[in-house]
Design a protein around this motif. Structure first.
Motif, PDB file in Angstrom:
ATOM      1  N   GLU A 197       0.844  -1.193   0.000  1.00  0.00           N
ATOM      2  CA  GLU A 197       0.000   0.000   0.000  1.00  0.00           C
ATOM      3  C   GLU A 197       0.883   1.249   0.000  1.00  0.00           C
ATOM      4  OE1 GLU A 197      -3.122  -0.349  -0.358  1.00  0.00           O
ATOM      5  OE2 GLU A 197      -3.492  -2.427   0.272  1.00  0.00           O
ATOM      6  N   ALA A 198       0.277   2.397  -0.206  1.00  0.00           N
ATOM      7  CA  ALA A 198       1.032   3.655  -0.172  1.00  0.00           C
ATOM      8  C   ALA A 198       1.548   3.901   1.243  1.00  0.00           C
ATOM      9  CB  ALA A 198       0.153   4.811  -0.626  1.00  0.00           C
ATOM     10  N   ALA A 199       2.823   4.275   1.322  1.00  0.00           N
ATOM     11  CA  ALA A 199       3.430   4.575   2.623  1.00  0.00           C
ATOM     12  C   ALA A 199       3.365   6.062   2.939  1.00  0.00           C
ATOM     13  CB  ALA A 199       4.881   4.117   2.636  1.00  0.00           C
ATOM     14  N   GLY A 200       3.151   6.872   1.913  1.00  0.00           N
ATOM     15  CA  GLY A 200       3.113   8.321   2.075  1.00  0.00           C
ATOM     16  C   GLY A 200       3.179   8.969   0.712  1.00  0.00           C
ATOM     17  N   VAL A 254      12.910  -3.471  -1.152  1.00  0.00           N
ATOM     18  CA  VAL A 254      11.896  -2.514  -0.706  1.00  0.00           C
ATOM     19  C   VAL A 254      11.996  -1.223  -1.522  1.00  0.00           C
ATOM     20  CG1 VAL A 254      11.131  -1.087   1.234  1.00  0.00           C
ATOM     21  CG2 VAL A 254      11.703  -3.495   1.602  1.00  0.00           C
ATOM     22  N   GLN A 255      13.205  -0.810  -1.854  1.00  0.00           N
ATOM     23  CA  GLN A 255      13.368   0.388  -2.682  1.00  0.00           C
ATOM     24  C   GLN A 255      12.749   0.211  -4.073  1.00  0.00           C
ATOM     25  OE1 GLN A 255      17.739   0.751  -2.254  1.00  0.00           O
ATOM     26  NE2 GLN A 255      17.383   2.820  -1.464  1.00  0.00           N
ATOM     27  N   SER A 256      12.565  -1.037  -4.484  1.00  0.00           N
ATOM     28  CA  SER A 256      12.009  -1.319  -5.813  1.00  0.00           C
ATOM     29  C   SER A 256      10.511  -1.623  -5.781  1.00  0.00           C
ATOM     30  CB  SER A 256      12.749  -2.515  -6.440  1.00  0.00           C
ATOM     31  OG  SER A 256      14.127  -2.238  -6.582  1.00  0.00           O
ATOM     32  N   LEU A 257       9.890  -1.542  -4.608  1.00  0.00           N
ATOM     33  CA  LEU A 257       8.472  -1.888  -4.490  1.00  0.00           C
ATOM     34  C   LEU A 257       7.581  -0.935  -5.285  1.00  0.00           C
ATOM     35  CD1 LEU A 257       7.987  -2.812  -0.713  1.00  0.00           C
ATOM     36  CD2 LEU A 257       7.943  -4.358  -2.688  1.00  0.00           C
ATOM     37  N   GLU A 258       6.464  -1.508  -5.731  1.00  0.00           N
ATOM     38  CA  GLU A 258       5.425  -0.721  -6.389  1.00  0.00           C
ATOM     39  C   GLU A 258       4.105  -0.969  -5.675  1.00  0.00           C
ATOM     40  OE1 GLU A 258       5.302  -1.766 -10.487  1.00  0.00           O
ATOM     41  OE2 GLU A 258       7.414  -1.244 -10.869  1.00  0.00           O
ATOM     42  N   ILE A 259       3.333   0.068  -5.531  1.00  0.00           N
ATOM     43  CA  ILE A 259       2.029  -0.052  -4.874  1.00  0.00           C
ATOM     44  C   ILE A 259       1.163  -1.043  -5.648  1.00  0.00           C
ATOM     45  CG2 ILE A 259      -0.072   1.199  -4.239  1.00  0.00           C
ATOM     46  CD1 ILE A 259       1.715   3.706  -3.945  1.00  0.00           C
ATOM     47  N   GLY A 260       0.528  -1.956  -4.907  1.00  0.00           N
ATOM     48  CA  GLY A 260      -0.337  -2.957  -5.525  1.00  0.00           C
ATOM     49  C   GLY A 260       0.315  -4.314  -5.695  1.00  0.00           C
ATOM     50  N   GLN A 261       1.634  -4.400  -5.550  1.00  0.00           N
ATOM     51  CA  GLN A 261       2.311  -5.690  -5.673  1.00  0.00           C
ATOM     52  C   GLN A 261       1.967  -6.597  -4.486  1.00  0.00           C
ATOM     53  OE1 GLN A 261       6.433  -4.341  -6.048  1.00  0.00           O
ATOM     54  NE2 GLN A 261       6.453  -4.966  -8.211  1.00  0.00           N
ATOM     55  N   THR A 262       2.056  -7.913  -4.728  1.00  0.00           N
ATOM     56  CA  THR A 262       1.863  -8.901  -3.667  1.00  0.00           C
ATOM     57  C   THR A 262       3.225  -9.449  -3.267  1.00  0.00           C
ATOM     58  OG1 THR A 262      -0.312  -9.505  -4.536  1.00  0.00           O
ATOM     59  CG2 THR A 262       0.746 -11.073  -3.035  1.00  0.00           C
ATOM     60  N   VAL A 263       3.469  -9.509  -1.964  1.00  0.00           N
ATOM     61  CA  VAL A 263       4.801  -9.891  -1.489  1.00  0.00           C
ATOM     62  C   VAL A 263       4.729 -10.931  -0.371  1.00  0.00           C
ATOM     63  CG1 VAL A 263       5.865  -7.689  -2.110  1.00  0.00           C
ATOM     64  CG2 VAL A 263       4.817  -7.960   0.151  1.00  0.00           C
ATOM     65  N   ASP A 264       5.781 -11.747  -0.293  1.00  0.00           N
ATOM     66  CA  ASP A 264       6.035 -12.632   0.844  1.00  0.00           C
ATOM     67  C   ASP A 264       7.252 -12.083   1.580  1.00  0.00           C
ATOM     68  OD1 ASP A 264       3.986 -14.233  -0.055  1.00  0.00           O
ATOM     69  OD2 ASP A 264       5.308 -15.778  -0.905  1.00  0.00           O
ATOM     70  N   MET A 265       7.252 -12.196   2.913  1.00  0.00           N
ATOM     71  CA  MET A 265       8.341 -11.610   3.700  1.00  0.00           C
ATOM     72  C   MET A 265       8.713 -12.501   4.875  1.00  0.00           C
ATOM     73  SD  MET A 265       6.738  -7.770   3.814  1.00  0.00           S
ATOM     74  CE  MET A 265       5.108  -8.489   4.028  1.00  0.00           C
TER      75      MET A 265
END
Length: 286
Positions: A197-200, A254-265
């Motif tokens: 989601e959007a962080a800011g 994390v620097q390459s993340l895009e809003i809407g992507q699905t991730v495992d952590m």
């Protein structure tokens, strides 16, 4: 001067032996011992004191079969039941190291029953290098709480010989939003199928997937904060820069993340005013 006195004493004792020749061997033996003792005393007095060398204090190593050493060691259940600010003693296994500075180390640790966050534990730089994942240690310190995070402070430790333990990541995805999640605080865990989601917003008012520092006030190299959602609820996760700096794969991911992507952590279930995991790996699944 001391050597002259020794020789004079030796000559006197020799004359005494001659005067007592009829008394036999004991007198000669006594004279010989007296000369030897006098000479040794003079030598000790004339020998400079040895210089005292400085040594670095390092953690001791104890064996697991020492009943006396193990006395007072708490189970995880006893540790959690202990009052805040009370002294506690635990045995645990290193899982990851966050930082070392001025002979203090911050360490993530865990055993088969639960996990412990060791904050600013007394530790030499030499011992810090020995705190590799799986290493067993006995820790004595004080149970504390900071913004919901239970941690062990003002601690000392010693290495414990014996088995090693590295925890498997526990899937707590379905525990998000439940009261039971905090029971696994500080454990190594995994989250699956969460949505970015959007962080800011950036300076131009555009939504962004992560921030440097919680309020966006930082720069590259500082902690990364990002938001992910599951079942309609949004949570803030962190890449702690002391644990995983800007050269690590997770920081770059994390620097390459895009809003809407699905991730495992994967990461450690840290707590700050609610769940705030310290993430150590991230994979984009779609």
């Amino acid at each position: 001067m001391k050597k002259t006195i020794v020789l004079a004493l030796a000559l006197s004792m020799a004359l005494a032996v001659a005067g007592c020749a009829k008394t036999g061997e004991p007198a000669a033996t006594a004279a010989s011992e007296a000369v030897s003792t006098t000479a040794e005393t003079a030598q000790e007095e004339s020998t400079p004191a040895a210089a005292v060398e400085e040594t670095t204090t390092v953690a001791e190593t104890v064996t697991t079969d020492s009943a006396d050493a193990a006395a007072g060691v708490m189970t995880y259940e006893e540790y959690m039941a202990a009052d805040l600010d009370s002294q506690v003693v635990i045995e645990t296994y290193v899982q990851a190291k966050q930082s070392w500075w001025e002979d203090k180390a911050t360490v993530y640790s865990q055993d088969k029953d639960g996990a412990y966050f060791l904050y600013n534990m007394a530790c030499s730089e030499e011992d810090y290098e020995r705190l590799v994942p799986g290493t067993k240690i006995r820790v004595t310190g004080y149970k504390s709480e900071w913004s919901g995070e239970i941690e062990l402070m003002d601690a000392t430790f010693e290495f414990v010989e014996g088995d090693e333990f590295i925890a498997d990541a526990l899937d707590v995805t379905d525990m998000l939003g439940t009261d039971g999640l905090i029971d696994h605080q500080n454990q190594f865990v995994t989250f699956k199928g969460m949505t970015v989601e959007a962080a800011g917003q950036d300076a131009d008012g555009n939504d962004v997937a992560y921030l440097y520092n919680w309020d966006g006030s930082g720069t590259e190299g500082d902690d990364l904060y990002f938001n992910v959602s599951y079942n309609g609820e949004t949570y803030t996760f962190t890449v702690e820069s002391y644990l995983c700096d800007k050269t690590t794969d997770v920081y770059k991911a994390v620097q390459s993340l895009e809003i809407g992507q699905t991730v495992d952590m994967e990461g450690f279930l840290y707590w700050y005013e609610g769940v705030n995991p310290h993430i150590t790996s991230l994979t984009v699944v779609k």
